[in-house]
Write a protein that holds these residues in place. Structure first.
Motif, PDB file in Angstrom:
ATOM      1  N   GLY A 114       0.772  -1.228   0.000  1.00 54.68           N
ATOM      2  CA  GLY A 114       0.000   0.000   0.000  1.00 54.68           C
ATOM      3  C   GLY A 114       0.802   1.277   0.000  1.00 54.68           C
ATOM      4  N   SER A 115       2.132   1.217  -0.161  1.00 56.27           N
ATOM      5  CA  SER A 115       2.972   2.415  -0.104  1.00 56.27           C
ATOM      6  C   SER A 115       3.534   2.706  -1.488  1.00 56.27           C
ATOM      7  CB  SER A 115       4.108   2.220   0.903  1.00 56.27           C
ATOM      8  OG  SER A 115       3.593   1.948   2.194  1.00 56.27           O
ATOM      9  N   SER A 116       3.065   3.774  -2.109  1.00 56.26           N
ATOM     10  CA  SER A 116       3.456   4.065  -3.475  1.00 56.26           C
ATOM     11  C   SER A 116       4.900   4.495  -3.601  1.00 56.26           C
ATOM     12  CB  SER A 116       2.538   5.161  -4.038  1.00 56.26           C
ATOM     13  OG  SER A 116       2.656   6.342  -3.255  1.00 56.26           O
ATOM     14  N   TRP A 117       5.491   4.983  -2.498  1.00 56.28           N
ATOM     15  CA  TRP A 117       6.856   5.485  -2.551  1.00 56.28           C
ATOM     16  C   TRP A 117       7.895   4.374  -2.414  1.00 56.28           C
ATOM     17  CZ3 TRP A 117       8.530   3.787   2.066  1.00 56.28           C
ATOM     18  CH2 TRP A 117       7.577   3.658   3.100  1.00 56.28           C
ATOM     19  N   ALA A 118       7.506   3.214  -1.904  1.00 55.13           N
ATOM     20  CA  ALA A 118       8.463   2.142  -1.609  1.00 55.13           C
ATOM     21  C   ALA A 118       8.847   1.388  -2.876  1.00 55.13           C
ATOM     22  CB  ALA A 118       7.883   1.180  -0.580  1.00 55.13           C
ATOM     23  N   THR A 119      10.080   0.893  -2.909  1.00 62.98           N
ATOM     24  CA  THR A 119      10.566   0.133  -4.062  1.00 62.98           C
ATOM     25  C   THR A 119      10.861  -1.320  -3.716  1.00 62.98           C
ATOM     26  OG1 THR A 119      12.844   0.844  -3.602  1.00 62.98           O
ATOM     27  CG2 THR A 119      11.545   2.190  -5.145  1.00 62.98           C
ATOM     28  N   VAL A 120      10.629  -1.718  -2.457  1.00 61.97           N
ATOM     29  CA  VAL A 120      10.802  -3.108  -2.048  1.00 61.97           C
ATOM     30  C   VAL A 120       9.561  -3.552  -1.283  1.00 61.97           C
ATOM     31  CG1 VAL A 120      13.308  -2.934  -1.928  1.00 61.97           C
ATOM     32  CG2 VAL A 120      11.955  -2.526   0.123  1.00 61.97           C
ATOM     33  N   ASP A 121       9.351  -4.841  -1.250  1.00 58.44           N
ATOM     34  CA  ASP A 121       8.259  -5.426  -0.477  1.00 58.44           C
ATOM     35  C   ASP A 121       8.860  -6.486   0.439  1.00 58.44           C
ATOM     36  OD1 ASP A 121       6.040  -6.557   0.599  1.00 58.44           O
ATOM     37  OD2 ASP A 121       5.004  -6.921  -1.296  1.00 58.44           O
ATOM     38  N   PRO A 122       9.023  -6.180   1.730  1.00 55.77           N
ATOM     39  CA  PRO A 122       9.673  -7.136   2.636  1.00 55.77           C
ATOM     40  C   PRO A 122       8.987  -8.498   2.685  1.00 55.77           C
ATOM     41  CG  PRO A 122       9.442  -4.983   3.682  1.00 55.77           C
ATOM     42  CD  PRO A 122       8.650  -4.933   2.409  1.00 55.77           C
ATOM     43  N   LYS A 123       7.695  -8.547   2.409  1.00 56.93           N
ATOM     44  CA  LYS A 123       6.974  -9.824   2.475  1.00 56.93           C
ATOM     45  C   LYS A 123       7.304 -10.716   1.285  1.00 56.93           C
ATOM     46  CE  LYS A 123       3.106  -7.806   5.043  1.00 56.93           C
ATOM     47  NZ  LYS A 123       1.652  -7.509   5.049  1.00 56.93           N
ATOM     48  N   GLN A 124       7.724 -10.130   0.167  1.00 57.58           N
ATOM     49  CA  GLN A 124       8.053 -10.895  -1.039  1.00 57.58           C
ATOM     50  C   GLN A 124       9.548 -10.859  -1.343  1.00 57.58           C
ATOM     51  OE1 GLN A 124       5.632 -12.575  -2.562  1.00 57.58           O
ATOM     52  NE2 GLN A 124       4.072 -11.730  -1.186  1.00 57.58           N
ATOM     53  N   TRP A 125      10.328 -10.405  -0.404  1.00 56.95           N
ATOM     54  CA  TRP A 125      11.745 -10.124  -0.620  1.00 56.95           C
ATOM     55  C   TRP A 125      12.583 -11.351  -0.301  1.00 56.95           C
ATOM     56  CZ3 TRP A 125      14.667  -5.997   2.744  1.00 56.95           C
ATOM     57  CH2 TRP A 125      15.946  -5.776   2.214  1.00 56.95           C
ATOM     58  N   ASN A 126      13.239 -11.935  -1.303  1.00 51.85           N
ATOM     59  CA  ASN A 126      14.102 -13.096  -1.094  1.00 51.85           C
ATOM     60  C   ASN A 126      15.057 -13.221  -2.270  1.00 51.85           C
ATOM     61  OD1 ASN A 126      12.591 -14.393  -3.235  1.00 51.85           O
ATOM     62  ND2 ASN A 126      11.013 -14.897  -1.700  1.00 51.85           N
ATOM     63  N   GLY A 127      15.779 -14.338  -2.320  1.00 50.46           N
ATOM     64  CA  GLY A 127      16.742 -14.528  -3.387  1.00 50.46           C
ATOM     65  C   GLY A 127      16.118 -14.574  -4.763  1.00 50.46           C
ATOM     66  N   SER A 128      14.869 -15.030  -4.849  1.00 50.82           N
ATOM     67  CA  SER A 128      14.175 -15.076  -6.125  1.00 50.82           C
ATOM     68  C   SER A 128      13.626 -13.722  -6.534  1.00 50.82           C
ATOM     69  CB  SER A 128      13.016 -16.085  -6.053  1.00 50.82           C
ATOM     70  OG  SER A 128      13.489 -17.374  -5.729  1.00 50.82           O
ATOM     71  N   HIS A 129      13.380 -12.854  -5.540  1.00 53.91           N
ATOM     72  CA  HIS A 129      12.885 -11.497  -5.799  1.00 53.91           C
ATOM     73  C   HIS A 129      13.789 -10.500  -5.070  1.00 53.91           C
ATOM     74  CE1 HIS A 129       9.343 -14.154  -6.255  1.00 53.91           C
ATOM     75  NE2 HIS A 129       9.044 -13.340  -7.266  1.00 53.91           N
ATOM     76  N   PRO A 130      15.036 -10.331  -5.557  1.00 51.97           N
ATOM     77  CA  PRO A 130      15.981  -9.458  -4.851  1.00 51.97           C
ATOM     78  C   PRO A 130      15.594  -7.983  -4.963  1.00 51.97           C
ATOM     79  CG  PRO A 130      16.919 -10.173  -6.933  1.00 51.97           C
ATOM     80  CD  PRO A 130      15.630 -10.925  -6.773  1.00 51.97           C
ATOM     81  N   ALA A 131      15.987  -7.228  -3.952  1.00 57.03           N
ATOM     82  CA  ALA A 131      15.776  -5.780  -3.965  1.00 57.03           C
ATOM     83  C   ALA A 131      16.964  -5.105  -4.631  1.00 57.03           C
ATOM     84  CB  ALA A 131      15.605  -5.261  -2.540  1.00 57.03           C
ATOM     85  N   ALA A 132      16.731  -3.932  -5.189  1.00 54.09           N
ATOM     86  CA  ALA A 132      17.788  -3.163  -5.844  1.00 54.09           C
ATOM     87  C   ALA A 132      17.834  -1.773  -5.232  1.00 54.09           C
ATOM     88  CB  ALA A 132      17.542  -3.075  -7.347  1.00 54.09           C
ATOM     89  N   ALA A 133      18.963  -1.443  -4.635  1.00 60.33           N
ATOM     90  CA  ALA A 133      19.145  -0.122  -4.035  1.00 60.33           C
ATOM     91  C   ALA A 133      19.767   0.826  -5.057  1.00 60.33           C
ATOM     92  CB  ALA A 133      20.022  -0.216  -2.795  1.00 60.33           C
TER      93      ALA A 133
END
Length: 335
Positions: free
Chosen positions: A28-47
Motif C-alpha cells: 500500500g505504499s506508493s513510494w516504496a521500491t521493495v516489499d519485505p513480504k516478497q523479498w528473497n533470493g528469487s525477488h531481490p531488492a535493488a538499491a
C-alpha cells in the motif's frame, strides 16, 4: 478514538501526503521500491544512490546475502572512486550559509515542520509501520517487537518536530550591549555541506534522527550507512520525498568505506558526524583535521553552543553564531 479522528481528518484532506493519485505496491505504499513480504533470493531488492535529486546506479554492483539462507537478496551500487565526482560537486555547491538560516529562506523551517507531520501520519498507518518493521527485520537480527520499537521512536521524533517546532528549534538569543548602539545576538547557524556516517545496529533510528537534525538547520547532508542495512534509510528518503522534502536537499551514497573516505577528503564537508568504531573515528579525525563529531553511542543532541574559535568537534546539525553587533552578513562564518 484518536485513530478514528486522524482517519477522518485524512479523508477530509486535512492530513494528506503528496502526490495523491499514484499506483501502490502490495503493502500500500506508493513510494516504496521493495516489499519485505516478497523479498528473497528469487525477488531481490535493488538499491540506488541519490545525488542531485536523482536516483542513480553505479557501474558495478555488489550483492548482500540473505541472513536467513545466504542467497543474494539485495543488489547495491558499488560506487567507485572514479564515480564520486557528482557527490563532491553537490556538496561543494552548498554555501556555508546553508540552504536556509534565520536570514535566508526561513520558510523552509515551516516546510520541514510540514514534512515531519506528514511522515508521522504515514508512519501511524499500520501497513507502513509493518513495512518498516519487517524491512528492519530482514536486514538486522531483531524481533518484530524490537523493530517496531525502533519505528515508534522514529515516528515520535517526527511528531515532536511537526508544525512550528523546527522553527522554534532555531531560536537564538539577544542581550543588550555595554555601550550605545551595541546589541549582542546569537543565531543558530548551519554549517552548509556536511556528512553523516551511520552503523548497522539501528538502521532506521540513528540515521533518521541525525539526518533530520542536519536538514532542520539548513545543512545539506551526504549520508552513508553500513551497506548491510543501507536500504532502510533509502526507503525512508523515498518516504520523505513523497511527503514534500525537496529531493535535492540530501544525497545518499552506497559503497565501500574507502570510496566514502576519498569522497570526504575531496569534498571537505564542514562537519561530519560519525557513529562507529574507534579505529575509523581516529582516522577520520586526522583526515578531516578535526572537523568531525565522533559518536561512539547514539545521541539525539540537536544543538550545542559554540563560542570563540573552538569549532573542531561539533554537532552536525547547527552551530551558534558568535556575538554580532546589529547585523549578521549572510555569508559570515562564525568560526
Amino acid at each position: 478514538m484518536l485513530r478514528c479522528g486522524l482517519l477522518l481528518a485524512s479523508r477530509q484532506g486535512l492530513l494528506t501526503c503528496v502526490p495523491a493519485a499514484v499506483a501502490t505496491t502490495r503493502h500500500g505504499s506508493s513510494w516504496a521500491t521493495v516489499d519485505p513480504k516478497q523479498w528473497n533470493g528469487s525477488h531481490p531488492a535493488a538499491a540506488q544512490n541519490l545525488v542531485g535529486g536523482r536516483w542513480t546506479n553505479a557501474a558495478k554492483s555488489k550483492s548482500i546475502p540473505d541472513p536467513l539462507n545466504g542467497e543474494p537478496f539485495v543488489n547495491l551500487p558499488d560506487t567507485q572512486v572514479s564515480e564520486i565526482g557528482p557527490f563532491v560537486q553537490c556538496l561543494q555547491s552548498c554555501p556555508k550559509s546553508g540552504l536556509h538560516n534565520p536570514y535566508k529562506n526561513p520558510d523552509r523551517y515551516v516546510l520541514y515542520g510540514s514534512v515531519c507531520a506528514k511522515v508521522a501520519e504515514e508512519m501511524r498507518k499500520p501497513d507502513v509501520a509493518d513495512f518498516f518493521a519487517k524491512l528492519i527485520q530482514r536486514t538486522s537480527p531483531k524481533s518484530y517487537t524490537q523493530a517496531m520499537g525502533e519505528l515508534t521512536v522514529t515516528r515520535r521524533f517526527f511528531e515532536n518536530f511537526s508544525g512550528d517546532q523546527v522553527r522554534f528549534l532555531a531560536r537564538g538569543f539577544s542581550n543588550p550591549g555595554d555601550h550605545q548602539g551595541q546589541i549582542s545576538n546569537g543565531l543558530r547557524w548551519p554549517f552548509g555541506p556536511v556528512a553523516l556516517i551511520a552503523p548497522f545496529n539501528f538502521p532506521l533510528e540513528i540515521p533518521a534522527l541525525q539526518l533530520m537534525g542536519a536538514l532542520f538547520m539548513g545543512n545539506k547532508p551526504l549520508v552513508h550507512v553500513d551497506h548491510r542495512v543501507s536500504i532502510v534509510i533509502e526507503q525512508l528518503l523515498r518516504l520523505l520525498h513523497y511527503c514534500g522534502m525537496p529531493a535535492t536537499d540530501a544525497d545518499l551514497i552506497h559503497g565501500s568505506g574507502a570510496t566514502v573516505g576519498e569522497l570526504l577528503l575531496e569534498a571537505q564537508p564542514r562537519s561530519t558526524l560519525f557513529t562507529g568504531s574507534q579505529r575509523v573515528a581516529e582516522k577520520l579525525a586526522l583526515d578531516l583535521h578535526g572537523k568531525v563529531r565522533l559518536d561512539s553511542q547514539m545521541t539525539t543532541e540537536m544543538t550545542k553552543t559554540v563560542s570563540g574559535s573552538s569549532c573542531a568537534v561539533v554537532p552536525i546539525s547547527t552551530k551558534s553564531a558568535c556575538h554580532v553587533c546589529q547585523s549578521y552578513p549572510a555569508e559570515h562564518d562564525a568560526c
